[in-house]
Motif scaffolding. Structure first.
Motif, PDB file in Angstrom:
ATOM      1  N   UNK A  28       0.830  -1.203   0.000  1.00  0.00           N
ATOM      2  CA  UNK A  28       0.000   0.000   0.000  1.00  0.00           C
ATOM      3  C   UNK A  28       0.865   1.253   0.000  1.00  0.00           C
ATOM      4  N   UNK A  29       1.890   1.241   0.823  1.00  0.00           N
ATOM      5  CA  UNK A  29       2.774   2.405   0.892  1.00  0.00           C
ATOM      6  C   UNK A  29       3.465   2.645  -0.447  1.00  0.00           C
ATOM      7  N   UNK A  52      -1.549  15.153   4.112  1.00  0.00           N
ATOM      8  CA  UNK A  52      -1.205  15.257   5.534  1.00  0.00           C
ATOM      9  C   UNK A  52      -1.544  13.985   6.289  1.00  0.00           C
ATOM     10  N   UNK A  53      -2.700  13.415   5.944  1.00  0.00           N
ATOM     11  CA  UNK A  53      -3.152  12.213   6.636  1.00  0.00           C
ATOM     12  C   UNK A  53      -3.738  11.288   5.582  1.00  0.00           C
ATOM     13  N   UNK A  54      -3.941  10.057   5.957  1.00  0.00           N
ATOM     14  CA  UNK A  54      -4.655   9.168   5.032  1.00  0.00           C
ATOM     15  C   UNK A  54      -5.580   8.243   5.795  1.00  0.00           C
ATOM     16  N   UNK A  55      -6.586   7.790   5.072  1.00  0.00           N
ATOM     17  CA  UNK A  55      -7.530   6.837   5.649  1.00  0.00           C
ATOM     18  C   UNK A  55      -7.450   5.560   4.814  1.00  0.00           C
ATOM     19  N   UNK A  56      -7.474   4.423   5.493  1.00  0.00           N
ATOM     20  CA  UNK A  56      -7.453   3.151   4.777  1.00  0.00           C
ATOM     21  C   UNK A  56      -8.879   2.720   4.479  1.00  0.00           C
ATOM     22  N   UNK A 107      -0.987   1.181  11.726  1.00  0.00           N
ATOM     23  CA  UNK A 107       0.348   1.471  12.247  1.00  0.00           C
ATOM     24  C   UNK A 107       1.437   1.056  11.274  1.00  0.00           C
ATOM     25  N   UNK A 108       1.226  -0.086  10.619  1.00  0.00           N
ATOM     26  CA  UNK A 108       2.245  -0.604   9.708  1.00  0.00           C
ATOM     27  C   UNK A 108       2.393   0.310   8.490  1.00  0.00           C
ATOM     28  N   UNK A 109       1.266   0.756   7.947  1.00  0.00           N
ATOM     29  CA  UNK A 109       1.300   1.638   6.778  1.00  0.00           C
ATOM     30  C   UNK A 109       1.935   2.978   7.163  1.00  0.00           C
ATOM     31  N   UNK A 110       1.534   3.479   8.322  1.00  0.00           N
ATOM     32  CA  UNK A 110       2.094   4.735   8.806  1.00  0.00           C
ATOM     33  C   UNK A 110       3.612   4.647   8.879  1.00  0.00           C
ATOM     34  N   UNK A 111       4.094   3.539   9.413  1.00  0.00           N
ATOM     35  CA  UNK A 111       5.532   3.345   9.555  1.00  0.00           C
ATOM     36  C   UNK A 111       6.220   3.336   8.184  1.00  0.00           C
ATOM     37  N   UNK A 112       5.599   2.641   7.231  1.00  0.00           N
ATOM     38  CA  UNK A 112       6.177   2.554   5.879  1.00  0.00           C
ATOM     39  C   UNK A 112       6.228   3.905   5.195  1.00  0.00           C
ATOM     40  N   UNK A 165       6.820   6.748   6.700  1.00  0.00           N
ATOM     41  CA  UNK A 165       7.609   7.688   7.499  1.00  0.00           C
ATOM     42  C   UNK A 165       6.815   8.417   8.566  1.00  0.00           C
ATOM     43  N   UNK A 166       5.794   7.765   9.109  1.00  0.00           N
ATOM     44  CA  UNK A 166       5.093   8.342  10.249  1.00  0.00           C
ATOM     45  C   UNK A 166       3.878   9.181   9.915  1.00  0.00           C
TER      46      UNK A 166
END
Ligand SMILES: *[C@@H]1O[C@H](CO)[C@@H](O)[C@H](O)[C@H]1NC(C)=O
Ligand SMILES: *[C@@H]1O[C@H](CO)[C@@H](O)[C@H](O)[C@H]1NC(C)=O
Ligand SMILES: *[C@@H]1O[C@H](CO)[C@@H](O)[C@H](O)[C@H]1NC(C)=O
Ligand SMILES: [Zn+2]
Length: 542
Positions: A140-141, A152-156, A204-209, A211-212
């Protein structure tokens, strides 16, 4: 950690032996602690097995004991240590040990764990197993990065095969019926949805991929994944005969078995009927779901401004006759091209406060317009960048110019259209007269105020507009003598007045008209829009 209760034990046992994955078990037990889903599912499985085996050993423990991970690290050396006793009911369900299996075969627990870890969940079809880990997050990332979105933000979002609902229903009935006497309180409504658990794990996993970047529940930017499972698509089919009304063919859906329709059919079907048509618990699948391409979508943004048009051979929108192009460009294309590339949008919808004919210029402050930009990969420009964009449009052609270019809201955009009829527009028309013009004609015209016209739909637009008589007001006029057969006519009118028809009369369809007023044949040679008096969008100081 898992916050499971003693009363959940029989449910957990039933679900595990039916072939549910550990996370689906948590869902059925209505565990709403997000962290519980984020742990590796194999660990959760081991913990669940340890939890249920406590009673089997005849030494029920305080359920709190299971909530701490330290007590349950059997997982890491399961193959070597003493396995917990298999509950008899479970053992019955075990697949026979495959001959020649690797070294772990000497440990019953090892074989069992391996077996359950690798088998695809009967309910989620693998979605809450291997399909919601780092691999999926990276996929996804990568899609987001490949398209170079700025956000700025994303929604899955996740789209699941509809048969998951059928399978969940089947498992629920299985548990409910087998545990009826214990009045196990399993209310289907309280289950944690697969979708929800999937997002809890993946966020959390996508956020990490990425860069936060914050992965939130509402955002302008959506990253979606769709799962399909052709092997079990037939699961839904029996519902079509039990509830034909639930499955109506719709134009843009490939299959009538949408999630909504399936949920509706499941609400209507009686338990007996369901059990007659569908196995309970569901049949074990041989493979996991497959995930389709990741879809990224940013909500539309809206850009407004005013445009001038300086030529008499440019239509406002692409001019097609029988699919063939008549003019090489159009106002909207000239304006849209640089804007689309700045915002890297996929498409646009253009609208404006009225429109001019192909041979009419729009001068003065210009005509308000607004554009919806579809799926912009970039959604913000600084003041300076916006000015540069305006310059690019201005420099791209001598035919048009734009000013007051700005990002607006969808709501603000509607202001352009509202009360459009009440607005005034000013025009200059070059008029030809058959009879030589006299001084009295000029003063006669200058003195006309608030002249009401009855305008039948003009012949030239009758093919696309309904026949009607519309009243329009010419607030004032002024005439500027050019030569004995030509003068410039200035008009201030209500928006929507057909100026050409007012001048030549349109075979008597506009009354009164200039021919009648001046008692001679008149024609209009040129027309310019001088101003469109709509106070939107706000002007941007230079
Ligand atoms: C349990 O496993 C975790 C992670 O694998 C490890 O960090 C921890 O030390 C283990 N605890 C015990 C009591 O073995
Ligand atoms: C906007 O344009 C898209 C295609 O470019 C079209 O599908 C959609 O219906 C349009 N929306 C509106 C509100 O005009
Ligand atoms: C573009 O042209 C319009 C109309 O002439 C003018 O008002 C505006 O300032 C120009 N914009 C830039 C950035 O040059
Ligand atoms: Zn599952």
């Amino acid at each position: 950690m898992l916050s499971l209760k003693e009363k959940d034990k029989p449910i957990i046992k039933k679900l595990l032996s039916a072939g549910c994955c550990a996370r689906c078990v948590l869902r059925f037990c209505c565990v709403s602690v997000q962290a519980a889903y984020r742990r590796p599912h194999q660990e959760t499985l081991k913990e669940l097995q340890a939890f249920i085996s406590d009673t089997e050993n005849g030494k029920p423990q305080d359920p709190k004991a299971v909530e701490s991970t330290e007590e349950n690290n059997k997982s890491h050396d399961a193959a070597g240590s003493e396995p917990p006793d298999d509950p008899p009911s479970k053992r019955a369900k075990l697949e026979p040990i495959v001959a020649g299996a690797p070294s772990e075969e000497d440990s019953a627990a090892g074989v069992r764990l391996k077996d359950e870890e690798s088998s695809v969940c009967v309910v989620c079809l693998g979605i809450l197993q291997e399909l919601c880990g780092t691999t999926q997050a990276v996929k996804m990332a990568d899609a987001v990065k490949a398209e170079k979105y700025e956000f700025d933000t994303l929604v899955l979002s996740v789209s699941l095969p509809a048969q998951l609902c059928v399978r969940e229903h089947s498992c629920w009935l299985h548990v409910k019926n087998q545990l009826r006497e214990k009045s196990a309180a399993v209310d289907k409504e309280d289950f944690i949805q697969v979708k929800e658990a999937f997002k809890w794990i993946l966020q959390g996993l996508v956020s990490k991929e990425l860069g936060g970047i914050a992965v939130v529940t509402r955002s302008l930017f959506e990253v979606g994944v769709e799962f399909t499972h052709p092997e079990t698509d037939v699961d839904c089919h029996f519902l079509a005969s039990t509830c034909p009304d639930c499955f109506k063919a719709t134009k843009n859906k490939q299959s009538v078995f949408t999630r909504m329709a399936v949920v509706k059919a499941l609400e209507k079907i009686s338990e007996a009927k369901f059990l007659k048509h569908y196995p309970c618990p569901p049949v074990k699948p041989t493979s996991s779901c497959s995930s389709q391409d990741v879809q990224c979508l940013h909500v539309s943004i809206f850009v407004a401004g005013r445009y001038n048009k300086f030529c008499r051979n440019l239509p406002q929108t692409p001019w097609l006759i029988d699919g063939e192009r008549r003019m090489e460009s159009s106002v909207e294309e000239l304006i849209a091209a640089p804007i689309l590339s700045s915002f890297r949008a996929d498409g646009f919808n253009f609208s404006s406060s009225g429109r001019e004919d192909v041979d009419v210029r729009t001068l003065g402050n210009g005509r308000p317009f607004a554009m919806e930009l579809l799926n912009p990969h970039r959604s913000r420009l600084s003041k300076v960048e916006m000015k540069q964009l305006q310059e690019t449009i201005n420099a791209s052609s001598d035919k048009i110019r734009v000013r007051d270019l700005q990002i607006v809201t969808r709501e603000a955009m509607s202001r352009m259209k509202e009360g459009e009829e009440e607005k005034t527009k000013s025009y200059t028309a070059l008029i030809w007269t058959l009879k030589p013009i006299e001084r009295d004609d000029i003063t006669f015209i200058d003195d006309i105020k608030d002249l009401t016209l009855d305008q039948k739909t003009p012949l030239r637009v009758l093919h696309r507009r309904a026949l009607a008589v519309r009243q329009r007001v010419i607030h004032s006029m002024n005439a500027r003598f050019l030569d004995s057969h030509h003068f410039y006519l200035g008009l201030k009118t209500q928006a929507g007045t057909y100026i050409k028809e007012f001048v030549h009369g349109d075979f008597g369809r506009t009354k009164p008209n200039l021919c009648e007023l001046l008692k001679t044949d008149t024609d209009i040679l040129e027309l310019d829009v001088e101003s469109v008096d709509v106070d939107w969008p706000p002007s941007i100081p230079e």
